[in-house]
Design a protein around this motif. Structure first.
Motif, PDB file in Angstrom:
ATOM      1  N   GLU A  69       0.813  -1.212   0.000  1.00 37.51           N
ATOM      2  CA  GLU A  69       0.000   0.000   0.000  1.00 37.51           C
ATOM      3  C   GLU A  69       0.848   1.264   0.000  1.00 37.51           C
ATOM      4  O   GLU A  69       0.363   2.345  -0.340  1.00 37.51           O
ATOM      5  CB  GLU A  69      -0.942  -0.004   1.205  1.00 37.51           C
ATOM      6  CG  GLU A  69      -1.978  -1.117   1.176  1.00 37.51           C
ATOM      7  CD  GLU A  69      -2.902  -1.068   2.378  1.00 37.51           C
ATOM      8  OE1 GLU A  69      -2.715  -0.172   3.236  1.00 37.51           O
ATOM      9  OE2 GLU A  69      -3.815  -1.915   2.450  1.00 37.51           O
ATOM     10  N   GLN A  70       2.116   1.136   0.372  1.00 41.13           N
ATOM     11  CA  GLN A  70       2.992   2.307   0.408  1.00 41.13           C
ATOM     12  C   GLN A  70       3.574   2.656  -0.946  1.00 41.13           C
ATOM     13  O   GLN A  70       4.181   3.722  -1.105  1.00 41.13           O
ATOM     14  CB  GLN A  70       4.143   2.075   1.395  1.00 41.13           C
ATOM     15  CG  GLN A  70       3.697   1.865   2.822  1.00 41.13           C
ATOM     16  CD  GLN A  70       4.850   1.858   3.814  1.00 41.13           C
ATOM     17  OE1 GLN A  70       4.649   1.647   4.980  1.00 41.13           O
ATOM     18  NE2 GLN A  70       6.071   2.110   3.356  1.00 41.13           N
ATOM     19  N   VAL A 105       3.049   3.963   8.534  1.00 37.58           N
ATOM     20  CA  VAL A 105       3.916   3.644   7.400  1.00 37.58           C
ATOM     21  C   VAL A 105       5.279   3.221   7.926  1.00 37.58           C
ATOM     22  O   VAL A 105       5.643   3.518   9.069  1.00 37.58           O
ATOM     23  CB  VAL A 105       4.088   4.832   6.425  1.00 37.58           C
ATOM     24  CG1 VAL A 105       2.786   5.144   5.715  1.00 37.58           C
ATOM     25  CG2 VAL A 105       4.622   6.060   7.148  1.00 37.58           C
ATOM     26  N   GLN A 106       6.030   2.535   7.069  1.00 38.39           N
ATOM     27  CA  GLN A 106       7.403   2.152   7.385  1.00 38.39           C
ATOM     28  C   GLN A 106       8.345   3.009   6.533  1.00 38.39           C
ATOM     29  O   GLN A 106       8.161   3.130   5.316  1.00 38.39           O
ATOM     30  CB  GLN A 106       7.651   0.682   7.078  1.00 38.39           C
ATOM     31  CG  GLN A 106       6.668  -0.290   7.718  1.00 38.39           C
ATOM     32  CD  GLN A 106       6.697  -0.244   9.232  1.00 38.39           C
ATOM     33  OE1 GLN A 106       5.660  -0.127   9.877  1.00 38.39           O
ATOM     34  NE2 GLN A 106       7.892  -0.333   9.787  1.00 38.39           N
ATOM     35  N   ILE A 107       9.349   3.569   7.170  1.00 35.55           N
ATOM     36  CA  ILE A 107      10.344   4.402   6.500  1.00 35.55           C
ATOM     37  C   ILE A 107      11.667   3.645   6.479  1.00 35.55           C
ATOM     38  O   ILE A 107      12.150   3.187   7.520  1.00 35.55           O
ATOM     39  CB  ILE A 107      10.515   5.743   7.231  1.00 35.55           C
ATOM     40  CG1 ILE A 107       9.189   6.514   7.233  1.00 35.55           C
ATOM     41  CG2 ILE A 107      11.609   6.585   6.592  1.00 35.55           C
ATOM     42  CD1 ILE A 107       9.226   7.772   8.075  1.00 35.55           C
ATOM     43  N   ILE A 128       6.151   5.023  11.625  1.00 35.07           N
ATOM     44  CA  ILE A 128       5.528   6.285  12.017  1.00 35.07           C
ATOM     45  C   ILE A 128       4.017   6.134  11.887  1.00 35.07           C
ATOM     46  O   ILE A 128       3.515   5.762  10.824  1.00 35.07           O
ATOM     47  CB  ILE A 128       5.996   7.459  11.142  1.00 35.07           C
ATOM     48  CG1 ILE A 128       7.512   7.641  11.259  1.00 35.07           C
ATOM     49  CG2 ILE A 128       5.269   8.748  11.533  1.00 35.07           C
ATOM     50  CD1 ILE A 128       7.981   8.114  12.611  1.00 35.07           C
ATOM     51  N   GLY A 129       3.308   6.412  12.967  1.00 38.19           N
ATOM     52  CA  GLY A 129       1.853   6.391  12.946  1.00 38.19           C
ATOM     53  C   GLY A 129       1.314   7.757  13.311  1.00 38.19           C
ATOM     54  O   GLY A 129       1.713   8.335  14.318  1.00 38.19           O
ATOM     55  N   VAL A 130       0.431   8.291  12.468  1.00 33.69           N
ATOM     56  CA  VAL A 130      -0.151   9.612  12.705  1.00 33.69           C
ATOM     57  C   VAL A 130      -1.625   9.428  13.047  1.00 33.69           C
ATOM     58  O   VAL A 130      -2.349   8.701  12.355  1.00 33.69           O
ATOM     59  CB  VAL A 130      -0.001  10.522  11.469  1.00 33.69           C
ATOM     60  CG1 VAL A 130      -0.583  11.901  11.756  1.00 33.69           C
ATOM     61  CG2 VAL A 130       1.466  10.634  11.067  1.00 33.69           C
ATOM     62  N   VAL A 182       6.098   6.696  17.171  1.00 29.32           N
ATOM     63  CA  VAL A 182       7.316   6.323  16.472  1.00 29.32           C
ATOM     64  C   VAL A 182       7.864   5.021  17.040  1.00 29.32           C
ATOM     65  O   VAL A 182       7.756   4.754  18.238  1.00 29.32           O
ATOM     66  CB  VAL A 182       8.384   7.442  16.567  1.00 29.32           C
ATOM     67  CG1 VAL A 182       8.813   7.656  18.016  1.00 29.32           C
ATOM     68  CG2 VAL A 182       9.595   7.130  15.691  1.00 29.32           C
ATOM     69  N   GLY A 183       8.413   4.205  16.152  1.00 27.01           N
ATOM     70  CA  GLY A 183       9.121   2.999  16.537  1.00 27.01           C
ATOM     71  C   GLY A 183      10.305   2.824  15.608  1.00 27.01           C
ATOM     72  O   GLY A 183      10.342   3.436  14.532  1.00 27.01           O
TER      73      GLY A 183
END
Length: 209
Positions: A57-58, A70-72, A86-88, A97-98
């Protein structure tokens, strides 16, 4: 509100970008390691197919969404060495944040560098005013990262998370926009060091350490 894109980002040693489905093999490789997964809540085994489903999906995103997770990718010298999660929140004012680093790239300050740059970008370019993080009480390495970024410990929720069938404690940390500004402006050197008596007047400051 968002004044400018959060991603991509560059630091002295790292490049930060949205993870794509072609990153699935490397993501699965370190997520499926027992030593990496022991402090995390994802299901095991974590396969390449699991990673593909997470990242597919990203592929259409160039920047952080206004809400959701999302994963960065964290890249060093062109190679993915870990990721930030990062989750908003729905209203865009609170984020979580993780961070996860592959074993060969731990202990080099990459998590602190990547998370710090992302946090500063969130505060500078979005309406986020508070960033939260939760970790396993035994995860000392992640605690050090959070403390190096200026996060404050807010408490431990006892047996509040069910991870692979076991109820575990969850330590809660948070960083406000003002906290980060104060942390970056703090003195980082001192000319003298002295011992002082622990009293009721300075107990709160000492406890905060």
């Amino acid at each position: 509100t968002r004044e400018m894109p959060v991603l991509p980002l560059r630091t002295e040693r790292l490049a930060l970008r949205m993870m794509r489905s072609h990153d699935a093999p490397v993501l699965a490789a370190y997520r499926n390691l027992a030593d990496i997964a022991r402090f995390q809540s994802w299901s095991m085994p974590f396969t390449v197919d699991d990673a593909h489903r997470m990242l597919a999906e990203q592929d259409v995103l160039d920047d952080l969404p206004t809400s959701g997770w999302v994963q960065i990718a964290i890249e060093n010298a062109g190679a993915v060495v870990g990721d930030l999660a990062i989750g908003v929140g729905e209203d865009g004012s609170v984020a979580e944040v993780g961070f996860t680093l592959a074993p060969d790239h731990q202990g080099k300050g990459f998590a602190t560098e990547a998370a710090g740059a992302t946090i500063d970008a969130l505060f500078a370019t979005t309406g986020v005013h508070r960033i939260e993080a939760s970790i396993d009480p035994s995860n000392w390495a992640s605690m050090r990262v959070l403390e190096q970024l200026g996060f404050l410990y807010e408490g431990t929720a006892r047996r509040s998370m069910c991870v692979r069938g076991e109820w575990v404690d969850d330590m809660r940390f948070a960083l406000l926009r003002d906290d980060r500004a104060d942390w970056l402006a703090r003195p980082t050197t001192c000319e003298t060091v002295e011992l002082v008596e622990l009293t009721t007047d300075n107990l709160r400051a000492v406890s905060a350490l």
